[in-house]
Write an enzyme that holds these catalytic residues in place. Structure first.
Site, mmCIF file in Angstrom:
data_model
loop_
_atom_site.group_PDB
_atom_site.id
_atom_site.type_symbol
_atom_site.label_atom_id
_atom_site.label_comp_id
_atom_site.label_asym_id
_atom_site.label_seq_id
_atom_site.Cartn_x
_atom_site.Cartn_y
_atom_site.Cartn_z
ATOM 1 N N GLU A 31 63.328 45.502 3.848
ATOM 2 C CA GLU A 31 62.648 45.181 4.982
ATOM 3 C C GLU A 31 61.688 46.449 5.294
ATOM 4 O OE1 GLU A 31 64.778 43.762 8.565
ATOM 5 O OE2 GLU A 31 63.163 44.658 9.799
ATOM 6 N N GLU A 53 61.869 52.978 7.211
ATOM 7 C CA GLU A 53 61.713 53.155 8.575
ATOM 8 C C GLU A 53 61.128 54.685 8.628
ATOM 9 O OE1 GLU A 53 60.253 51.276 11.430
ATOM 10 O OE2 GLU A 53 59.987 53.434 11.733
ATOM 11 N N ASP A 105 52.657 47.077 12.488
ATOM 12 C CA ASP A 105 51.454 47.418 13.343
ATOM 13 C C ASP A 105 50.315 46.921 12.893
ATOM 14 O OD1 ASP A 105 53.238 49.642 14.552
ATOM 15 O OD2 ASP A 105 52.823 50.961 12.818
ATOM 16 N N LYS A 164 41.712 47.133 16.358
ATOM 17 C CA LYS A 164 40.430 47.606 16.321
ATOM 18 C C LYS A 164 39.957 47.655 14.946
ATOM 19 C CE LYS A 164 40.786 50.438 20.441
ATOM 20 N NZ LYS A 164 41.151 51.654 20.800
ATOM 21 N N ASP A 186 52.437 38.610 16.003
ATOM 22 C CA ASP A 186 51.966 37.929 17.463
ATOM 23 C C ASP A 186 50.496 38.233 17.317
ATOM 24 O OD1 ASP A 186 53.031 40.628 17.588
ATOM 25 O OD2 ASP A 186 52.204 40.241 19.688
HETATM 26 C C1 LIG Z 1 55.113 47.633 15.616
HETATM 27 S S1 LIG Z 1 56.582 48.093 14.952
HETATM 28 C C2 LIG Z 1 57.905 47.032 14.795
HETATM 29 C C3 LIG Z 1 59.284 47.431 14.712
HETATM 30 C C4 LIG Z 1 60.187 46.290 14.237
HETATM 31 N N1 LIG Z 1 60.048 45.740 12.998
HETATM 32 C C5 LIG Z 1 60.137 45.330 15.447
HETATM 33 O O1 LIG Z 1 59.912 43.983 15.441
HETATM 34 O O2 LIG Z 1 60.656 45.778 16.568
HETATM 35 C C6 LIG Z 1 56.095 48.811 13.446
HETATM 36 C C7 LIG Z 1 57.307 49.522 12.663
HETATM 37 O O3 LIG Z 1 56.642 49.880 11.426
HETATM 38 C C8 LIG Z 1 56.696 51.158 11.141
HETATM 39 N N2 LIG Z 1 56.047 51.650 9.953
HETATM 40 C C9 LIG Z 1 54.508 51.920 10.269
HETATM 41 N N3 LIG Z 1 53.874 52.324 9.212
HETATM 42 C C10 LIG Z 1 54.767 52.237 8.189
HETATM 43 C C11 LIG Z 1 54.752 52.653 6.881
HETATM 44 N N4 LIG Z 1 53.568 52.947 6.193
HETATM 45 N N5 LIG Z 1 55.876 52.416 6.089
HETATM 46 C C12 LIG Z 1 56.977 51.885 6.673
HETATM 47 N N6 LIG Z 1 57.121 51.545 7.956
HETATM 48 C C13 LIG Z 1 55.882 51.775 8.822
HETATM 49 C C14 LIG Z 1 56.648 51.957 12.445
HETATM 50 O O4 LIG Z 1 57.444 53.384 12.328
HETATM 51 C C15 LIG Z 1 57.457 50.814 13.444
HETATM 52 O O5 LIG Z 1 58.557 51.006 13.566
#
Ligand SMILES: C[S@@+](CC[C@H](N)C(=O)[O-])C[C@H]1O[C@@H](n2cnc3c(N)ncnc32)[C@H](O)[C@@H]1O
Length: 203
Positions: free
Chosen positions: A34, A59, A108, A112, A144
């Site tokens: 994951e 993470e 994420d 934009k 979403d």
């Molecule tokens: C919008 S959050 C969603 C977190 C979780 N999956 C949820 O649905 O609640 C996106 C997550 O991806 C992680 N993330 C962002 N860029 C990443 C990367 N290059 N490699 C691993 N994780 C990353 C961020 O730290 C964040 O926890």
């Protein structure tokens, strides 16, 4: 976090074992990944319900990692290994055809246009997913943000390495049977933004 993370962290300074199942102290039949597990809600639930599967969780956000470690400790889970960093280094380290499934839960979205290059799904990452997934392995993606769903579909379909498994609209509207939900998933529901569940099978 201080004492448990060193035990569970994957050591990228050593070559990956020929069989990834060797990363786990308990017997597991296959290994799932994951990426960006946030607070670890889905990762922990999956590891609880599938004790004969090994889970790799990535993470880079410290609060999320601390939350997942607390749950792993409390539940005494033996089938999780962690990577506290960006996903790119772990993806490069993983052997060919070593995973049965990769989950990306609300990555994420970078809405934009000038930030689209930061989206994790790019043609190059789709290629690396294709390399590390075994044949018939699945990449599961939920967002979403409609534009990120369309972006992701386009890149997987044009790669030629994956089939999109959906046969009808319900297939992308309905959560995967084992999906446990996450903080961002609940946030999207509160905002009345319907999620799109995409499943791609490695051909
Ligand atoms: C919008 S959050 C969603 C977190 C979780 N999956 C949820 O649905 O609640 C996106 C997550 O991806 C992680 N993330 C962002 N860029 C990443 C990367 N290059 N490699 C691993 N994780 C990353 C961020 O730290 C964040 O926890």
């Amino acid at each position: 976090m201080g004492s448990l993370l060193p035990q569970l962290a994957i050591d990228l300074s050593r070559p990956a074992p020929a069989e990834l199942v060797a990363l786990f102290p308990v017997p597991v039949r296959e290994v799932q990944l994951e990426i960006g597990f946030g607070g670890g809600e889905n990762l922990i639930a999956q590891a609880q319900t599938k004790p004969d599967t090994g889970f790799l969780g990535i993470e880079p956000f410290v609060n999320g990692m601390a939350k997942a470690l607390a749950a792993i400790d409390q539940l005494e889970l033996q089938n999780i290994r962690l990577h506290f960093d960006d996903a790119t280094s772990l993806l490069a380290w993983l052997p060919d055809a070593s995973l049965s499934c990769i989950d990306m839960i609300h990555p994420d979205p970078w809405p934009k246009r000038r930030h689209w290059k930061r989206r994790f799904v790019q043609d190059a990452t789709v290629m690396s997913f294709a390399r590390i997934l075994r044949r018939d392995g699945e990449l599961r993606f939920v967002t979403d943000i409609a534009d990120y769903a369309a972006w992701t579909l386009q890149r997987f379909i044009r790669s030629g390495d994956f089939d999109w498994t959906a046969q009808c609209a319900d297939d992308w509207r309905t959560p995967w049977a084992d999906f446990a939900g996450t903080r961002y998933h609940a946030k999207a529901a509160r905002a009345q933004r319907p999620p799109c569940f995409l499943t791609f099978r490695r051909v």
